[in-house]
Design a protein around this motif. Structure first.
Motif, PDB file in Angstrom:
ATOM      1  N   GLY A  65       0.833  -1.190   0.000  1.00 12.19           N
ATOM      2  CA  GLY A  65       0.000   0.000   0.000  1.00 12.19           C
ATOM      3  C   GLY A  65       0.867   1.239   0.000  1.00 12.19           C
ATOM      4  O   GLY A  65       2.096   1.166  -0.128  1.00 12.19           O
ATOM      5  N   ARG A  66       0.229   2.375   0.128  1.00 14.38           N
ATOM      6  CA  ARG A  66       0.937   3.656   0.139  1.00 14.38           C
ATOM      7  C   ARG A  66       0.659   4.410   1.432  1.00 14.38           C
ATOM      8  O   ARG A  66      -0.465   4.380   1.944  1.00 14.38           O
ATOM      9  CB  ARG A  66       0.501   4.535  -1.044  1.00 14.38           C
ATOM     10  N   ILE A  67       1.669   5.112   1.916  1.00  7.46           N
ATOM     11  CA  ILE A  67       1.533   6.044   3.030  1.00  7.46           C
ATOM     12  C   ILE A  67       1.978   7.408   2.527  1.00  7.46           C
ATOM     13  O   ILE A  67       3.083   7.548   1.985  1.00  7.46           O
ATOM     14  CB  ILE A  67       2.396   5.624   4.235  1.00  7.46           C
ATOM     15  N   ILE A  68       1.122   8.407   2.681  1.00  7.76           N
ATOM     16  CA  ILE A  68       1.430   9.766   2.253  1.00  7.76           C
ATOM     17  C   ILE A  68       1.348  10.667   3.473  1.00  7.76           C
ATOM     18  O   ILE A  68       0.317  10.716   4.159  1.00  7.76           O
ATOM     19  CB  ILE A  68       0.451  10.244   1.163  1.00  7.76           C
ATOM     20  N   GLY A  69       2.443  11.356   3.769  1.00 12.61           N
ATOM     21  CA  GLY A  69       2.488  12.233   4.930  1.00 12.61           C
ATOM     22  C   GLY A  69       2.556  13.686   4.508  1.00 12.61           C
ATOM     23  O   GLY A  69       3.442  14.072   3.737  1.00 12.61           O
ATOM     24  N   LEU A  70       1.633  14.502   5.005  1.00 13.17           N
ATOM     25  CA  LEU A  70       1.635  15.934   4.705  1.00 13.17           C
ATOM     26  C   LEU A  70       2.597  16.644   5.641  1.00 13.17           C
ATOM     27  O   LEU A  70       2.363  16.728   6.846  1.00 13.17           O
ATOM     28  CB  LEU A  70       0.237  16.518   4.855  1.00 13.17           C
ATOM     29  N   SER A  71       3.672  17.143   5.074  1.00 11.06           N
ATOM     30  CA  SER A  71       4.610  17.979   5.805  1.00 11.06           C
ATOM     31  C   SER A  71       4.454  19.392   5.258  1.00 11.06           C
ATOM     32  O   SER A  71       3.338  19.869   5.044  1.00 11.06           O
ATOM     33  CB  SER A  71       6.038  17.444   5.638  1.00 11.06           C
ATOM     34  N   THR A  72       5.546  20.074   5.000  1.00 13.23           N
ATOM     35  CA  THR A  72       5.559  21.448   4.519  1.00 13.23           C
ATOM     36  C   THR A  72       7.005  21.766   4.166  1.00 13.23           C
ATOM     37  O   THR A  72       7.921  21.013   4.532  1.00 13.23           O
ATOM     38  CB  THR A  72       5.084  22.418   5.624  1.00 13.23           C
ATOM     39  N   PHE A  73       7.224  22.882   3.470  1.00 14.07           N
ATOM     40  CA  PHE A  73       8.618  23.295   3.264  1.00 14.07           C
ATOM     41  C   PHE A  73       9.304  23.480   4.613  1.00 14.07           C
ATOM     42  O   PHE A  73      10.522  23.376   4.721  1.00 14.07           O
ATOM     43  CB  PHE A  73       8.697  24.583   2.429  1.00 14.07           C
TER      44      PHE A  73
END
Length: 280
Positions: free
Chosen positions: A129-137
């Motif tokens: 599966g996929r894991i997508i993590g929202l970070s930022t600059f």
């Protein structure tokens, strides 16, 4: 296109909302978490069973585990886990209360770690599966007045970067998203400021108070385009390790990494001087 099932935290606003709208419109299923259930009444009425909803407080580890398990029990398989929920806490470190700091780190760092840990047995059992993590600059570059926000995002990126290597044998791929400023409600609804101290007025840390409160300069990023890029990353092979979104994000990250590399490169000989001699 094969229908996918996505688990996304914080779907009531910002990138979470934009992603959910786009995914439902194309026929994917979304398991979304919110703090207020009625905030999604419009999408639930429109899309019915394609949208699975649950309350979730990202500071509540037992609830995170229970919600992830319930989503898998109800939906059987989840292809993509998206850690999106979070908020910004800004101000000089001395201006922030102990409770603010603890809540920020529990929401933006500990919560996402626990979310991924809760999903891993399921992802391994289903073969990937996929894991997508929202970070930022701000997970790569820093600005004064953002020390605790950066602490959470730098920690998150370190976790995701490392766990991506741990999970490769199980066909679980990890992608970190690094957006710049976007025209969401982040400044209006997802930002908290410390109580400004007189000592910091006129210093670099004070600029963040002006930046957050000044709505006359709109952010450059289009959140719909950014959400579409995040969604599209689930089809990329190999999975991208990082995705930079926005020209401002690219500029901040490029400068920060260039400066950091120059600092390190200048110390090459000095670093080696602390080794034992080769013959030792």
């Amino acid at each position: 296109m094969t229908q996918r099932t996505w688990f996304i935290t914080g779907v009531n606003s910002g990138f979470g909302r934009h992603m959910t709208e786009q995914l439902l419109a194309r026929g994917d299923r979304v398991a979304g978490t919110v703090r207020k259930m009625d905030s999604m009444d419009d999408l639930k009425a429109k899309h019915g069973d394609l949208l699975w909803l649950s309350h979730l407080d990202m500071t509540d580890t037992p609830e995170i585990q229970a919600v992830v398990n319930k989503a898998y029990a109800d939906l059987r398989k989840i292809d993509v886990i998206v850690s999106n929920a979070g908020y910004g806490l800004f101000g000089a470190a001395e201006e922030l209360s102990d409770d603010q700091i603890t809540h920020q780190l529990n929401t933006n760092l500990v919560g996402p770690i626990m979310l991924v840990r809760a999903a891993l047995p399921h992802l391994r059992a289903q073969g990937g599966g996929r894991i997508i993590g929202l970070s930022t600059f701000g997970g790569q570059a820093t600005l004064p007045g953002g020390s605790l926000y950066h602490a959470g995002k730098w920690g998150l990126e370190g976790f995701l970067d490392s766990i991506g290597q741990e999970l490769a044998p199980f066909k679980i791929r990890v992608t970190i998203i690094e957006p710049g400023g976007a025209r969401t409600n982040f400044r209006g609804g997802s930002v908290r400021l410390g109580e400004q101290l007189e000592a910091y007025k006129g210093t670099p840390a004070s600029f963040v108070h002006v930046m957050i409160k000044d709505t006359s300069r709109p952010a450059p990023g289009d959140p719909e385009k950014m959400a579409a890029k995040i969604i599209a990353s689930a089809d990329q092979e190999p999975a991208p390790k990082r995705i930079v979104l926005g020209s401002d994000s690219f500029g901040f990250i490029h400068k920060a990494l260039s400066d950091r590399l120059a600092d390190v490169a200048a110390q090459k000989d000095e670093a080696a001087s602390t080794n034992f001699p080769p013959s030792a």
